[in-house]
Structures are given as structure tokens and as C-alpha cells.
Design a protein around this motif. Structure first.
Motif, PDB file in Angstrom:
ATOM      1  N   TRP A   1       0.860  -1.202   0.000  1.00 14.07           N
ATOM      2  CA  TRP A   1       0.000   0.000   0.000  1.00 14.07           C
ATOM      3  C   TRP A   1       0.891   1.246   0.000  1.00 14.07           C
ATOM      4  O   TRP A   1       0.582   2.272  -0.589  1.00 14.07           O
ATOM      5  N   LEU A   2       2.049   1.112   0.643  1.00  9.43           N
ATOM      6  CA  LEU A   2       3.013   2.215   0.694  1.00  9.43           C
ATOM      7  C   LEU A   2       3.646   2.375  -0.689  1.00  9.43           C
ATOM      8  O   LEU A   2       4.288   1.460  -1.185  1.00  9.43           O
TER       9      LEU A   2
ATOM     10  N   VAL B   1       6.526   1.256   6.665  1.00 11.16           N
ATOM     11  CA  VAL B   1       5.114   1.660   6.652  1.00 11.16           C
ATOM     12  C   VAL B   1       4.845   2.718   7.729  1.00 11.16           C
ATOM     13  O   VAL B   1       3.852   3.441   7.662  1.00 11.16           O
ATOM     14  N   LEU B   2       5.746   2.827   8.720  1.00  8.29           N
ATOM     15  CA  LEU B   2       5.571   3.827   9.785  1.00  8.29           C
ATOM     16  C   LEU B   2       6.245   5.164   9.456  1.00  8.29           C
ATOM     17  O   LEU B   2       6.199   6.091  10.249  1.00  8.29           O
TER      18      LEU B   2
ATOM     19  N   SER C   1      -1.678  -1.862   7.959  1.00  4.07           N
ATOM     20  CA  SER C   1      -0.947  -2.443   6.831  1.00  4.07           C
ATOM     21  C   SER C   1       0.376  -3.041   7.302  1.00  4.07           C
ATOM     22  O   SER C   1       0.437  -3.634   8.383  1.00  4.07           O
ATOM     23  N   GLY C   2       1.457  -2.929   6.529  1.00  2.00           N
ATOM     24  CA  GLY C   2       2.729  -3.530   6.910  1.00  2.00           C
ATOM     25  C   GLY C   2       3.814  -3.117   5.947  1.00  2.00           C
ATOM     26  O   GLY C   2       3.550  -2.423   4.952  1.00  2.00           O
TER      27      GLY C   2
ATOM     28  N   LEU D   1      -2.149  -8.715   4.666  1.00  2.00           N
ATOM     29  CA  LEU D   1      -1.002  -8.065   5.314  1.00  2.00           C
ATOM     30  C   LEU D   1      -1.424  -7.423   6.641  1.00  2.00           C
ATOM     31  O   LEU D   1      -0.707  -7.502   7.642  1.00  2.00           O
ATOM     32  N   THR D   2      -2.583  -6.797   6.654  1.00  2.00           N
ATOM     33  CA  THR D   2      -3.060  -6.102   7.861  1.00  2.00           C
ATOM     34  C   THR D   2      -3.299  -7.075   9.017  1.00  2.00           C
ATOM     35  O   THR D   2      -2.909  -6.808  10.150  1.00  2.00           O
TER      36      THR D   2
END
Ligand SMILES: [Zn+2]
Ligand SMILES: [Zn+2]
Length: 335
Positions: free
Chosen positions: A86-87, A103-104, A283-284, A150-151
Motif C-alpha cells: 500500500w506504501l 510503513v511507519l 498495513s505492513g 497483510l493487515t
């Protein structure tokens, strides 16, 4: 090529003819085969994210094939079947990025939100954030793993999941079905909490040993009677009442993992006396998606999918919003 474009918040998607984009430095062109439809896409359409500025092509559950490499890219080679984070991109040098938790990153760009996503026949992606798909996963089965799979995987891992843990999955929609399958594949025991009694059969078929029907049972008591309570609650349903009831059904040292934005009211005394934790997860990163795909391939984890052609993207979004189906909806570009 065709693209389904959101022109303004709360509008309908419009199918447009567009030129196939050219990959820039460090980018690849992806021929999209399948794109899952996520609740996040409904939030994009409904204008719930202030940072999303239409026109935008939604969709962040993408599976396809690398069609062309941009300058500076040598991997993955042309023709590779791939899935996407998603990123879209991250800064690459902050504390989160350097430990592989990109992702953070506070400076991320997001597929289908700040960059055009997968509701189109071709799209651009950062080569770094594209991962090869296991051969055994079809495009339609792989697409929902990019967000839903993934979530739930990350929601379990970062909650400190250990084999043998009792996992309560609250809500049996697309995410919930993935939650049961991942928890089982990783060696967990599963209870499903749902307000829909008819979903019990599906829950048990996927491996749940316990089904708690919210409405005829007290959720907190039912969970606490399950060998002392849930070690992890995966809150996937956007339902505050069930969330708060499930929170009271946590075991000592248990972790409540919030995967949907639900207001919760914890009892501080219970948290202290039972040494419980509340966390959120979204997400991840690449390492998480790699593990998600490998687990899915090794354990036969498959979403139940209903497919729509791209031209019917509005119908598909409407179905997700109004019918709350138990599986996942996927757009197929060549259907
Ligand atoms: Zn960063
Ligand atoms: Zn999503």
C-alpha cells in the motif's frame, strides 16, 4: 488504457481513456491484472481522508505483471508476477525506514490515495515496494493479501502472537476471514465474534473453534470462559459495542489489536490488574508482505473473492458499502 477515476469526493468513479504512463527513475510499470476493493477505498471515495486530493485512481490491493522498467531499475525483471505494498514510497532514512518498518515512515506516499492506484489497466510503482508473487497464487487470490492479508498478519505479529495463542477475531468480513486463516496457519486457536448467526458455518469451515453470537451471548463472558480469555483480540469490524465487549474478554497479558478506527473505552483498573495492552496497526512493510505471501502459499490461505470487471467499479464499491459481504471483492482488468 482504461482507468476508473475519482474526480471529486463523494462522486462516482468515471471510466477514462488515458495514455499508458512511463516509469520514471526507480519505478516500474505494472500491468494490473487484479485489484481488491478495500474499506479504505470507500473512505477515499467518501472524502474521509483529508490528505487525498482528487482526481485520484483508487485501489491498493494490486496484483499484476512488471511490464517495463524505469531508469535505474534492474529488479524485478520484466514479466515478473508481482504484488504491491500500500506504501508507494517512504523517505528511506528515518528511524522507521532504516529498521525495515517503512510503513511507519512519516513521509510516505500511498497507492490509491496520494498516487494513482490499481483501478486501471497500467500503473506506476516504486521497484523497491514491489514483491514477486508465489506461483501458486492467482492474481485474484493474491490481490486481497496486499492489504487485508497483510493487515491481519501484522496485527497478529506486532501484538506478540505466539503459537497456541487464543485469537478472537471480531467481525467476519473480508479481513475477518483472513484473520482466521492466518491465526490458524501460524498455530493459533480462533474464536469469531459476529452479530450474524449465519456466519457461524463459514467461521468453523475456516478453522474457528468457537463462535460467539453477539446478540444472544454476552461477548465478554463468552470470551473469558474460553480458557481465561483471548490472548489477542483482532478488532476488524468498525463496531464500537463489539469492540468494547471484546476488550473486556481479554486474558491477562492479552493484547487488543485495533485494525479498524473504532472508539474504545478501556477500564483502566482491568488493564492494570490484568497487565493488558491496547495497540493499533495499519498495513505492513516489505518484510511483512513477504511473510504474508509465503504463509499464504505454504498454508493454502485464500480469500473468498467475488470478481467484477473494471467498468463496474461503482457497483462493486456500492456492494461493499451496502451489503457488507463476508469475502473480498476484486476488480479484474481483463474480465
Ligand atoms: Zn522514512
Ligand atoms: Zn486496504
Amino acid at each position: 488504457m482504461r482507468a476508473a477515476v475519482l474526480k471529486e469526493p463523494k462522486g462516482q468513479l468515471q471510466i477514462e481513456e488515458r495514455a499508458v504512463p512511463t516509469p520514471g527513475q526507480d519505478e516500474v510499470l505494472i500491468r494490473v491484472h487484479a485489484c481488491g476493493i478495500c474499506h479504505g477505498d470507500l473512505m477515499v471515495r467518501n472524502g474521509d481522508f483529508p490528505f487525498v486530493r482528487p482526481p485520484i485512481v483508487p485501489g491498493h490491493e494490486v496484483a499484476g505483471v512488471v511490464e517495463k522498467l524505469g531508469p535505474g531499475v534492474s529488479y524485478p525483471p520484466q514479466g515478473t508476477r508481482v504484488g504491491l505494498l500500500w506504501l508507494f514510497s517512504s523517505c528511506g532514512h528515518c528511524g522507521s525506514c532504516i529498521v525495515g518498518d517503512e510503513v511507519l515512515c512519516a513521509n510516505g506516499q500511498y497507492v490509491g490515495m496520494t498516487r494513482d492506484g490499481g483501478y486501471q489497466e497500467f500503473m506506476l510503482a516504486r521497484a523497491d515496494n514491489v514483491l514477486p508473487l508465489p506461483d501458486s497464487l492467482s492474481f485474484a487470490d493474491a490481490a486481497p493479501l496486499m492489504c487485508a492479508g497483510l493487515t491481519v498478519y501484522a496485527g497478529l505479529v506486532y501484538a506478540g502472537f505466539k503459537p497456541g495463542d487464543k485469537v478472537a477475531v471480531v467481525g467476519l468480513g473480508g479481513l475477518g476471514e483472513m484473520g482466521i486463516q492466518f491465526a490458524r496457519a501460524m498455530g493459533g486457536r480462533v474464536a469469531v465474534v459476529s452479530s450474524t448467526k449465519q456466519k457461524e458455518g463459514r467461521a468453523r469451515e475456516l478453522g474457528a473453534e468457537k463462535f460467539v453470537h453477539e446478540g444472544t451471548e454476552e461477548v465478554d463472558e463468552a470470551l473469558r470462559s474460553w480458557d481465561g480469555g483471548a490472548d489477542i483480540v483482532l478488532q476488524v469490524a468498525p463496531a464500537p459495542t463489539s469492540a468494547n465487549a471484546a476488550l473486556r474478554g481479554l486474558a491477562s497479558d492479552g493484547t487488543f489489536s485495533l485494525l479498524a478506527p473504532v472508539p474504545i473505552s478501556p477500564d483502566p483498573f482491568a488493564l492494570i490488574m490484568r497487565r493488558q495492552r491496547i495497540m493499533g496497526s495499519c498495513s505492513g512493510s516489505r518484510k511483512d508482505l513477504r511473510a504474508t505471501l509465503d504463509l499464504a502459499a505454504a498454508h493454502g490461505i485464500r480469500p473468498s473473492v467475488r470478481c467484477f470487471p473494471l467498468d463496474r467499479a461503482n457497483n462493486a464499491l456500492g456492494e461493499l458499502e451496502n451489503l457488507r459481504p463476508s469475502g473480498r471483492i476484486v476488480l479484474l482488468m481483463d474480465a
